[in-house]
Design a protein around this motif. Structure first.
Motif, PDB file in Angstrom:
ATOM      1  N   ASN A 120       1.087  -1.134   0.033  1.00  0.00           N
ATOM      2  CA  ASN A 120      -0.308  -0.150  -0.304  1.00  0.00           C
ATOM      3  C   ASN A 120       0.899   1.532  -0.131  1.00  0.00           C
ATOM      4  OD1 ASN A 120      -2.373  -1.924   0.022  1.00  0.00           O
ATOM      5  ND2 ASN A 120      -1.841  -2.621   2.370  1.00  0.00           N
ATOM      6  N   ILE A 121       0.562   2.220   0.896  1.00  0.00           N
ATOM      7  CA  ILE A 121       1.423   3.712   1.129  1.00  0.00           C
ATOM      8  C   ILE A 121       2.818   3.093   1.822  1.00  0.00           C
ATOM      9  CG2 ILE A 121      -0.296   4.649   0.520  1.00  0.00           C
ATOM     10  CD1 ILE A 121       0.287   5.661   3.953  1.00  0.00           C
ATOM     11  N   ARG A 122       2.903   1.672   2.570  1.00  0.00           N
ATOM     12  CA  ARG A 122       4.657   1.690   3.295  1.00  0.00           C
ATOM     13  C   ARG A 122       5.479   1.174   2.191  1.00  0.00           C
ATOM     14  NH1 ARG A 122       4.159  -1.884   8.111  1.00  0.00           N
ATOM     15  NH2 ARG A 122       5.684   0.009   8.928  1.00  0.00           N
ATOM     16  N   THR A 123       6.367   1.663   2.285  1.00  0.00           N
ATOM     17  CA  THR A 123       8.082   1.200   0.990  1.00  0.00           C
ATOM     18  C   THR A 123       9.173   1.519   1.801  1.00  0.00           C
ATOM     19  OG1 THR A 123       8.778   2.149  -0.992  1.00  0.00           O
ATOM     20  CG2 THR A 123       8.023   3.872   0.205  1.00  0.00           C
ATOM     21  N   PHE A 124       9.845   0.487   1.272  1.00  0.00           N
ATOM     22  CA  PHE A 124      11.305   0.298   1.997  1.00  0.00           C
ATOM     23  C   PHE A 124      11.999   0.966   0.889  1.00  0.00           C
ATOM     24  CE2 PHE A 124       9.466   0.492   6.278  1.00  0.00           C
ATOM     25  CZ  PHE A 124       8.077   0.045   6.340  1.00  0.00           C
TER      26      PHE A 124
END
Length: 115
Positions: A100-104
């Motif tokens: 979703n909106i979490r990115t690493f």
């Protein structure tokens, strides 16, 4: 704490092969979309290949037929097999995990295709 640790790469002769690995920790790896991106000097970061949690893959046109992305959920690791390397593949390659909106992002690993 989320960590993506890349390994592999280095100096490879044109036409050669190498494999990148990215070991993830701190996330539920199996539900994340994983990807490899690259950034060459003076250029924007671009997507190279992605693999969804379901195993669907997508590739940049420039690497289709030469690169293969795969994931091992048991090892929390994503791979990028790179064959028939070209000088234009020279870049820093970054591992990415997205949900979703979490990115690493990983710290990046250099791949240089040169004789």
């Amino acid at each position: 704490q989320v960590q993506l640790v890349e390994s592999g790469g280095g100096l490879v002769q044109p036409g050669g092969s190498t494999r990148l690995s990215c070991a993830a920790s701190g996330i539920i790896f199996s539900i994340y979309e994983m990807g490899w991106y690259r950034q060459a000097p003076g250029k924007q970061r671009e997507s190279v290949a992605t693999v969804t949690d379901g195993g669907s893959t997508n590739y940049a046109d420039s690497v289709k037929g030469r690169f293969t992305i795969s994931r091992d959920n048991a090892k929390n690791t994503v791979y990028l097999q790179m064959n028939n390397l070209k000088p234009e593949d020279t870049a820093v390659y970054y591992c990415n995990a997205r949900l979703n909106i979490r990115t690493f992002w990983g710290q990046g690993t250099q791949v240089t295709a040169s004789s």
